[in-house]
Design a protein around this motif. Structure first.
Motif: not given
Length: 519
Positions: A292, A301-302, A305-306, A449, A452-453
């Motif tokens: 990360l 991307s994280t 999406s998060a 990911v 992170g979400e």
């Protein structure tokens, strides 16, 4: 978002990092001596019926159908409590006057999911899908009992940390069963899309489902009583239909049985080649964090999406403020409004069918690895959905928030955001898995990911009350729309410069080289 536990399936037999560890040197020397006299067990040919890839389609869908039912229902535990915030505050003397303290049980639930994904999910590789699922499910059930009987607010916060962690394990463990059953990308696309839509809808459906409890019963404890009844009734069903899908675990058990009954030194290649469990757990727990902070593509991307996933949980707070403040609705009625987000998510799932078509068609023009789809093709539709769905929906939600405008208008904005959320979360999961697919780190990247979400889903809604109070309904949602607009630039950059980013990443570059050579 889900973490496909792909590391063990795609790693070569020897881990370069692991071999640099002194304890692993000791293990290798012991394994080498054993290997000299041992027989390596493998499948009985390519058509071995025990290999999950060779199972009949009916058996595969029996397992996946049970997994989807679980993924749809267990997230109810996360957001269902939001429809009873006022009643819980009154009973336990909690005040939301200066801070949304009523949201702490949801924050605790989400953070538990992040911690369990990073620390405990790797254990499923050793214990297997079925045992890991059943143990997690039973513990999940036990954690709901003190939530139903809680005599203080702290009990809710603590027990929901563990139930949220169990939900993350259940959803992500079962999600990893999909690549265990289908080897080809095209075959996995449909079940993966079903898996993600059920996971998102599970969180979004809880307020509409349990709003009726507060409307007709009026006792918040029945939210958890009903969950105990539903989850308890499903336990025998899952016990019967959740089967072991991890090929390495099936082989290992076969080898163990042969040694036990015959005394022959029969092992799988994995058994002879693995470092100690504690070291594997250490590497699998720290690797997502390492990726990360060192991989710009993964970090962006994280965040993208998060934020999208966290918006689902944000609406459990902001919708209440907006619709209560504008239209004077009762608290339980707010739960019904979030059905609009569910409708948007379903429309997003339909649009995802076209996204899969574009991804598959991109193989014809891939000059980097001819014959294989371009990873960035996963992002084409989601980039549009991010701008037109999440950003556009946020602006609609913001500037229709007036008492003179019918409630259906901001509800349409919620549906637009739900449409974007479904496509973004799905695209990021698929894109990251594709980009790292042939390296050693796909599972770790997707785990990063997913963690992170969960973190954003737990923390972002805590800011909702002050934002919507201090800035007003219109400008608070506009601020979120602007943040979404900024994050929506990430897929545009990836589509434009994706190949360049992959060439700069040692992890993705290694995977693409293997794809290009057909190894």
């Amino acid at each position: 978002m889900t973490a496909h536990d792909a590391d063990a399936r795609i790693e070569p037999r020897h881990d370069v990092e692991a071999r640099s560890h002194p304890d692993h040197h000791d293990f290798e020397s012991q394994a080498a001596s054993t290997e000299k006299s041992a027989t390596i067990l493998d499948w009985d040919g390519p058509n071995d019926s025990a290999n999950p890839f060779n199972w009949p389609e009916s058996r595969k869908w029996m397992v996946i159908g049970a997994a989807l039912l679980c993924t749809l229902t267990v997230p109810w535990n996360g957001t269902s409590i939001t429809v009873a915030a006022q009643e819980i505050n009154q009973q336990f003397g909690i005040s939301d006057a200066n801070f949304p303290n009523s949201y702490w049980p949801v924050t605790s639930w989400s953070l538990g999911g992040a911690v369990f994904i990073i620390i405990f999910l790797p254990l499923m590789e050793d214990v297997g899908i079925r045992i890991g699922f059943l143990v997690s499910y039973v513990f999940f059930l036990l954690m709901i009992i003190p939530q139903a009987l809680a005599r203080n607010f702290a009990t809710l916060i603590v027990t929901r940390f563990f139930s949220g962690g169990c939900v993350a394990l259940l959803a992500n463990t079962l999600g990893s069963a999909i690549p265990d059953l289908w080897a080809e990308d095209w075959a996995r696309s449909f079940p993966v899309s079903l898996y993600i839509i059920t996971y998102l809808m599970g969180s979004t459906l809880a307020p509409p489902i349990f709003a009726g409890v507060m409307q007709y019963i009026g006792n918040w404890r029945w939210i958890f009583y009903i969950q105990l009844i539903v989850y308890g009734a499903l336990l025998p069903f899952f016990f019967l239909f959740i089967r072991e899908t991890r090929g390495s675990v099936i082989l290992r058990r076969r080898a163990n049985q042969i040694r036990k009954t015959t005394g022959r030194l029969v092992y799988t290649a994995e058994q002879l080649d693995q470092p100690p469990l504690y070291y594997r757990l250490y590497k699998s727990s720290t690797r997502p964090i390492y990726l990360l902070v060192t991989e710009p593509v993964l970090l962006a991307s994280t965040l993208w999406s998060a934020f999208s996933f966290g918006t689902v949980f944000l609406f459990t707070q902001s919708v209440g403020q907006v619709f209560t403040g504008l239209y004077g609705w009762e608290e339980y009625s707010i739960g019904y409004v979030q059905t609009a987000v569910v409708i948007g998510e379903l429309l997003g799932w339909v649009a995802q069918r076209y996204s899969i078509y574009l991804y598959t068609a991109s193989a014809k023009r891939n000059t980097e690895a001819p014959g294989t789809p371009i990873p960035e093709a996963r992002l084409y539709v989601s980039a549009f959905a991010s701008f037109g769905g999440i950003v556009g929906g946020m602006f609609v939600y913001a500037w229709t928030a007036y008492p003179s405008i019918p409630w259906i208008a901001p509800a349409i904005g919620l549906a637009m955001v739900g449409f974007g959320i479904q496509l973004v979360v799905s695209a990021v999961a698929d894109y990251i898995l594709d980009a790292y697919a042939a390296s050693n780190y796909a599972g770790s990247a997707v785990s990063a990911v997913a963690a992170g979400e969960n973190v954003v889903a737990g923390i972002l809604p805590l800011a909702a009350q002050s934002m919507y109070t201090e800035l007003g309904f219109q400008w608070a949602s506009t601020l979120l729309a602007c943040l979404a607009l900024l994050l929506s630039l990430a897929p545009v950059v990836f589509i434009w410069k994706g190949r360049w980013f992959r060439e700069k990443s040692p992890f993705m570059r290694a995977g693409q080289q293997l794809k290009a050579t057909g190894s």
